[in-house]
Scaffold this motif. Structure first.
Motif, PDB file in Angstrom:
ATOM      1  N   ALA A  51       0.855  -1.159   0.160  1.00 10.19           N
ATOM      2  CA  ALA A  51       0.032   0.169   0.037  1.00 10.19           C
ATOM      3  C   ALA A  51       0.862   1.255  -0.101  1.00 10.19           C
ATOM      4  O   ALA A  51       0.583   2.036  -0.640  1.00 10.19           O
ATOM      5  CB  ALA A  51      -1.090  -0.172   1.265  1.00 10.19           C
ATOM      6  N   PRO A  52       2.013   1.206   0.953  1.00 10.47           N
ATOM      7  CA  PRO A  52       2.762   2.578   0.716  1.00 10.47           C
ATOM      8  C   PRO A  52       3.656   2.663  -0.385  1.00 10.47           C
ATOM      9  O   PRO A  52       4.476   3.726  -0.594  1.00 10.47           O
ATOM     10  CB  PRO A  52       3.525   2.530   1.961  1.00 10.47           C
ATOM     11  CG  PRO A  52       2.897   1.247   2.844  1.00 10.47           C
ATOM     12  CD  PRO A  52       2.296   0.474   1.849  1.00 10.47           C
ATOM     13  N   GLY A  53       3.680   1.585  -1.411  1.00  9.30           N
ATOM     14  CA  GLY A  53       4.471   1.545  -2.286  1.00  9.30           C
ATOM     15  C   GLY A  53       5.709   1.143  -2.119  1.00  9.30           C
ATOM     16  O   GLY A  53       6.920   1.549  -3.009  1.00  9.30           O
ATOM     17  N   TYR A  54       6.183   0.224  -1.144  1.00  9.33           N
ATOM     18  CA  TYR A  54       7.578  -0.338  -0.825  1.00  9.33           C
ATOM     19  C   TYR A  54       7.599  -1.654  -1.540  1.00  9.33           C
ATOM     20  O   TYR A  54       7.831  -2.648  -1.272  1.00  9.33           O
ATOM     21  CB  TYR A  54       7.556  -0.701   0.680  1.00  9.33           C
ATOM     22  CG  TYR A  54       7.623   0.344   1.689  1.00  9.33           C
ATOM     23  CD1 TYR A  54       8.314   1.604   1.542  1.00  9.33           C
ATOM     24  CD2 TYR A  54       6.586   0.185   2.868  1.00  9.33           C
ATOM     25  CE1 TYR A  54       8.185   2.578   2.246  1.00  9.33           C
ATOM     26  CE2 TYR A  54       6.413   1.227   3.725  1.00  9.33           C
ATOM     27  CZ  TYR A  54       7.162   2.398   3.480  1.00  9.33           C
ATOM     28  OH  TYR A  54       7.222   3.482   4.418  1.00  9.33           O
ATOM     29  N   GLY A  55       7.747  -1.317  -2.999  1.00  6.26           N
ATOM     30  CA  GLY A  55       7.619  -2.367  -4.130  1.00  6.26           C
ATOM     31  C   GLY A  55       6.511  -2.483  -4.737  1.00  6.26           C
ATOM     32  O   GLY A  55       5.540  -1.995  -4.298  1.00  6.26           O
ATOM     33  N   LYS A  56       6.486  -2.973  -5.965  1.00  5.94           N
ATOM     34  CA  LYS A  56       5.132  -3.041  -6.660  1.00  5.94           C
ATOM     35  C   LYS A  56       4.964  -4.691  -6.694  1.00  5.94           C
ATOM     36  O   LYS A  56       5.648  -5.532  -7.242  1.00  5.94           O
ATOM     37  CB  LYS A  56       5.558  -2.661  -8.289  1.00  5.94           C
ATOM     38  CG  LYS A  56       4.604  -3.261  -9.287  1.00  5.94           C
ATOM     39  CD  LYS A  56       3.128  -2.371  -8.764  1.00  5.94           C
ATOM     40  CE  LYS A  56       2.234  -3.017  -9.909  1.00  5.94           C
ATOM     41  NZ  LYS A  56       0.856  -2.311  -9.724  1.00  5.94           N
ATOM     42  N   LEU A  57       4.010  -4.996  -6.138  1.00  2.88           N
ATOM     43  CA  LEU A  57       3.286  -6.393  -5.874  1.00  2.88           C
ATOM     44  C   LEU A  57       2.828  -6.817  -7.189  1.00  2.88           C
ATOM     45  O   LEU A  57       1.738  -6.290  -7.737  1.00  2.88           O
ATOM     46  CB  LEU A  57       2.170  -6.525  -4.932  1.00  2.88           C
ATOM     47  CG  LEU A  57       1.837  -7.863  -4.563  1.00  2.88           C
ATOM     48  CD1 LEU A  57       3.021  -8.789  -3.989  1.00  2.88           C
ATOM     49  CD2 LEU A  57       0.729  -7.843  -3.513  1.00  2.88           C
ATOM     50  N   ILE A  58       3.635  -7.859  -7.541  1.00  4.21           N
ATOM     51  CA  ILE A  58       2.932  -8.297  -9.113  1.00  4.21           C
ATOM     52  C   ILE A  58       1.748  -9.530  -8.967  1.00  4.21           C
ATOM     53  O   ILE A  58       0.976  -9.631  -9.595  1.00  4.21           O
ATOM     54  CB  ILE A  58       4.103  -8.995  -9.826  1.00  4.21           C
ATOM     55  CG1 ILE A  58       5.125  -7.995 -10.132  1.00  4.21           C
ATOM     56  CG2 ILE A  58       3.750  -9.775 -11.088  1.00  4.21           C
ATOM     57  CD1 ILE A  58       4.743  -6.822 -10.837  1.00  4.21           C
ATOM     58  N   GLY A  59       1.925 -10.236  -7.827  1.00  6.78           N
ATOM     59  CA  GLY A  59       1.183 -11.411  -7.389  1.00  6.78           C
ATOM     60  C   GLY A  59       1.396 -12.231  -6.268  1.00  6.78           C
ATOM     61  O   GLY A  59       2.342 -12.218  -5.908  1.00  6.78           O
ATOM     62  N   VAL A  60       0.387 -12.710  -5.548  1.00  2.41           N
ATOM     63  CA  VAL A  60       0.760 -13.651  -4.208  1.00  2.41           C
ATOM     64  C   VAL A  60       0.012 -14.885  -4.800  1.00  2.41           C
ATOM     65  O   VAL A  60      -1.141 -15.178  -5.054  1.00  2.41           O
ATOM     66  CB  VAL A  60       0.077 -13.260  -3.163  1.00  2.41           C
ATOM     67  CG1 VAL A  60       0.499 -14.138  -1.959  1.00  2.41           C
ATOM     68  CG2 VAL A  60       0.815 -11.744  -2.945  1.00  2.41           C
TER      69      VAL A  60
END
Length: 263
Positions: free
Chosen positions: A190-199
């Motif tokens: 949420a804060p943008g500590y990396g771009k989540l691609i998928g879980v």
């Protein structure tokens, strides 16, 4: 009059616990539905569709790593003609001489059909498979589903690096650790500590294993963001709440191959 038996699910051992309490009256004339057990059994949110992702890891002979990636770059079109490739990476940190790739399937029947067709494809067998297999020391695969609260994303731009974080959670499934794990991931995303691609949650392979795939502009960008996140009280609290359910964790930094759809 019969003793009341209450069955409940232990979040620690995954066992069914049985508790007998005081007698209760049962109306034998009641419809069967009224005699159903009170407890709800389940390990967490259920998959709502058949789409799954196969995560494959190839260990390459050290002297053949460059040759394997070159051959794959030249012949991967023979494979992608049959099913969808999500991404293909070379592991840079956290493992040497490894290739990691993700394939998408609509059903197990589709995967079986693809594998059968490939086995009868003379170009695939002669031009790629027969040459690639001697370059490998091992192959591993996992069948995974995306967790219900995640969907496959794209990186912010082409280039950059990917981090695959593999969590081995304690037995019990998402009913035990799901909320705390989601909170820990969201505290970074949420804060943008990396771009989540998928879980991705493992179905076949080690049970209670979850993989989070992240994108960063560069290894140094990732290091800078990680340093900042470690001073964020929200991240620290979420990680501490999740760690009680964690057995082990492995991180790998990966470079996308030129032919990878996710770049």
């Amino acid at each position: 009059m019969f003793p009341e038996v209450i069955r409940c699910f232990s979040p620690v051992t995954s066992d069914v616990l049985v508790q007998v309490t005081q007698p209760m009256a049962i109306d034998l004339c009641s419809p069967p539905s009224s005699l159903q057990p009170r407890a709800h059994f389940g390990s967490g949110p259920q998959q709502k569709h058949r789409t799954f992702y196969e995560l494959r890891t190839y260990c390459i002979r050290p002297d053949q790593n460059a040759a394997f990636l070159k051959l794959t770059n030249e012949k991967i079109h023979l494979r992608t003609a049959h099913s969808e490739l999500v991404g293909y990476w070379s592991v840079e940190y956290g493992g040497l001489n490894k290739a990691f790739h993700i394939w998408k399937y609509d059903s197990y029947a589709q995967r079986a059909e693809v594998r059968a067709t490939l086995a009868q494809d003379p170009a695939w067998v002669s031009e790629y498979l027969s040459k690639a297999l001697p370059m490998l020391t091992s192959q591993d695969n996992e069948v995974t589903y995306m967790v219900p609260w995640s969907r496959l994303q794209s990186p912010l731009q082409e280039g950059g690096v990917y981090e695959l974080v593999s969590f081995q959670m304690r037995p019990g499934g998402p009913a035990v650790w799901g909320k705390a794990f989601q909170a820990a991931i969201n505290a970074h995303d949420a804060p943008g500590y990396g771009k989540l691609i998928g879980v991705f949650h493992c179905e076949f392979g080690l049970q209670n294993r979850v993989h989070a795939l992240w994108w960063f502009e560069s290894p140094d960008h990732r290091a800078e963001i990680r340093h900042t996140a470690h001073h964020d009280a929200r991240v620290v609290a979420a990680v501490r709440n999740n760690i009680v359910n964690l057995d082990s964790q492995r991180n790998q930094l990966m470079l996308p191959c030129p032919f990878s759809p996710l770049k």
